[in-house]
Design an enzyme around this catalytic site. Structure first.
Site, PDB file in Angstrom:
ATOM      1  N   LYS A 112       0.821  -1.221   0.000  1.00 17.20           N
ATOM      2  CA  LYS A 112       0.000   0.000   0.000  1.00 17.20           C
ATOM      3  C   LYS A 112       0.851   1.266   0.000  1.00 17.20           C
ATOM      4  O   LYS A 112       0.380   2.330  -0.405  1.00 17.20           O
ATOM      5  CB  LYS A 112      -0.976  -0.028   1.164  1.00 17.20           C
TER       6      LYS A 112
HETATM    7  C1  LIG Z   1      -4.341  -4.613   1.158  1.00 21.23           C
HETATM    8  C2  LIG Z   1      -3.583  -5.885   1.048  1.00 21.23           C
HETATM    9  C3  LIG Z   1      -3.964  -6.902   0.146  1.00 21.23           C
HETATM   10  C4  LIG Z   1      -5.214  -6.801  -0.713  1.00 21.23           C
HETATM   11  O1  LIG Z   1      -5.113  -5.828  -1.721  1.00 21.23           O
HETATM   12  P1  LIG Z   1      -6.412  -5.327  -2.518  1.00 21.23           P
HETATM   13  O2  LIG Z   1      -5.935  -4.199  -3.354  1.00 21.23           O
HETATM   14  O3  LIG Z   1      -7.404  -4.888  -1.465  1.00 21.23           O
HETATM   15  O4  LIG Z   1      -6.932  -6.462  -3.327  1.00 21.23           O
HETATM   16  C5  LIG Z   1      -3.152  -8.019   0.039  1.00 21.23           C
HETATM   17  N1  LIG Z   1      -2.047  -8.164   0.809  1.00 21.23           N
HETATM   18  C6  LIG Z   1      -1.662  -7.221   1.690  1.00 21.23           C
HETATM   19  C7  LIG Z   1      -0.441  -7.449   2.503  1.00 21.23           C
HETATM   20  C8  LIG Z   1      -2.406  -6.038   1.838  1.00 21.23           C
HETATM   21  O5  LIG Z   1      -2.007  -5.108   2.718  1.00 21.23           O
END
Ligand SMILES: *Cc1c(COP(=O)(O)O)cnc(C)c1O
Length: 463
Positions: A112
């Site tokens: 993120k």
């Molecule tokens: C947010 C997250 C996901 C999922 O991602 P999306 O974009 O919501 O599909 C997967 N793995 C980790 C470690 C995350 O922080």
């Protein structure tokens, strides 16, 4: 370039407006009106560019000249200078044709950061230009909150309030948020669960009167700029492996579908992608929809991959809009039905999805098995989210010749609990964070009452 709503009834917006808005007024999500293209030559020209250089070229058409090129270039460079690896998102080869794209070298050790380091800076730029300030509110059970805080801590025109459920997030995750002592960062521990926190944030967006005119901004993955920023690493990694001459496949540990939707956008722009493989944990709505056309909500299950624990996948709406050939009324009808009862997609849209997407679901016992097996085969310790991807890539890839890139969405030290359960002694935090457990923390505990939270926000924001 304008942005339109997936439900067809909200006004079209500019890039600046869309970044400052979040959800559309008709309940839909914004998507670009046309998809910009990356030609064969455009892709070929990217070989050898830095990550920031590729990022600038991929995102420029979406920004649509609303930030001048020199300023946008420096925003991009600053955002990715915060990553601890020179390649920003290095590719790690696991075997002859399976690669890991390490997206966890940012400040909070999960993917993120890639989007939120950029989004904070873009928001700050637009607010500065308008002479405005804004408040960010979000609820988190983990990765989003810390990444948003790190992305906004240096933004003069933003105050950020992140709610987490008191004593219900891991110590590492809490400390990644609460040890940021910047004067525009406010952590609130709610005496309740994640849903209570989420409900208070939603209610605050629905009625913003308590802020007497100050803008409230959403930084969850419904914000278009997050998708935009994530398109870049699909392009950059495919170019490393030989695009545009050679096609690749991607396997993406998925929840709200923001990450894999960005990959789909890269394909629509012209990147040669053979297959997208969606990996889910036991919360498998995406897998059930694709495999069995079972588009229905099920009870939330707490898993070893908590950042993928969801009931509804918000960004899936953006893909449905494409699958239904941009018929906003059809998307609106489908999603209203879905809210009320189990439903199914129409045949033609489902067939379109199955042309590009495969899926696989991985339960907790398998996550532990995969962490051990992957270590045995490759020496890598995978985090539990990435482990779902590793298994899904092997199970659901259509052929062994096309290289498959599994997105490593978090650093294993961030989810040490699962790694320890799999039989490893634990994973040290990387050097820049090794004093995390000693740093000073700051947060405020509040009851799960909307009025208490809104009063805290209204009193503490800096404008
Ligand atoms: C947010 C997250 C996901 C999922 O991602 P999306 O974009 O919501 O599909 C997967 N793995 C980790 C470690 C995350 O922080």
């Amino acid at each position: 370039m304008r942005y339109i709503s997936t439900r067809g009834q909200a006004p079209a917006l500019s890039f600046e407006e869309v970044v400052l808005t979040g959800m559309a007024s008709d309940g839909g999500l914004y998507v670009p009106e046309e998809v910009p293209t990356l030609s064969h030559d455009d892709l070929a020209d990217m070989a050898g560019l830095s990550y920031a250089g590729i990022a600038f070229r991929v995102m420029k058409p979406y920004v649509n000249g609303e930030i001048d090129d020199a300023t946008f270039r420096s925003i991009v460079e600053e955002a990715y200078a915060t990553f601890s690896h020179d390649a920003v998102v290095p590719l790690n080869q696991l075997d002859a044709n399976h690669f890991l794209l390490e997206l966890f070298h940012g400040p909070t050790l999960a993917f993120k950061d890639v989007a939120l380091q950029l989004l904070g800076r873009i928001l700050d730029h637009f607010l500065q230009k308008r002479g405005e300030r804004a408040v960010i509110m979000g609820a988190t059970s983990g990765d989003t909150g810390s990444a948003a805080i790190e992305g906004c801590r240096h933004c003069d025109n933003l105050d950020i309030f992140i709610l987490h459920p008191y004593q219900r997030v891991s110590e590492v995750q809490r400390r990644q948020m609460t040890t940021v002592l910047a004067n525009n960062v406010f952590n609130v521990a709610i005496e309740g669960n994640f849903d209570d926190a989420q409900a208070m944030v939603k209610a605050s967006f629905a009625d913003q009167g308590f802020l007497s005119g100050t803008r409230l901004v959403a930084v969850n993955s419904i914000n278009w700029a997050r998708i935009m920023a994530q398109i870049v690493y699909y392009v950059a990694s495919a170019v490393v492996l030989g695009a545009p001459q050679r096609a690749v496949s991607f396997c993406v540990p998925s929840a709200n579908f923001g990450n894999v939707f960005a990959g789909y956008m890269a394909k629509r722009m012209g990147l040669p992608v053979k297959q997208f493989i969606i990996a889910t944990n036991a919360n498998d709505i995406l897998h059930r929809t694709l495999a069995d056309n079972d588009f229905s909500k099920q009870e939330l299950v707490a898993t070893l991959a908590p950042s993928m624990d969801i009931v509804v996948s918000s960004n899936f709406e953006r893909l449905l809009f494409e699958a239904y050939e941009r018929d906003g009324a059809a998307v609106k009808a489908l999603l209203e039905r879905f809210q009320a009862e189990p439903t199914a997609l129409a045949e033609a849209p489902l067939a379109r999805l199955r042309d590009s997407f495969a899926s696989h679901s991985v339960d907790d016992a398998t996550i532990l098995e995969v962490i051990r097996e992957a270590h045995h085969r490759t020496q890598e310790v995978l985090d539990p989210h990435t482990a779902t991807g590793y298994r899904a890539a092997e199970q659901a890839r259509s052929d062994a010749e096309t290289p498959v890139i599994t997105l490593a969405t978090a650093h294993p030290a961030k989810f040490a609990e699962a790694v320890v359960k799999a039989g490893f002694p634990g994973v040290p935090l990387p050097p820049h964070m090794d004093d995390l457990l000693e740093r000073e923390e700051r947060y405020t505990v509040l009851p799960a009452e909307l009025s208490a939270v809104q009063q805290f926000v209204a009193e503490n924001r800096r404008s």
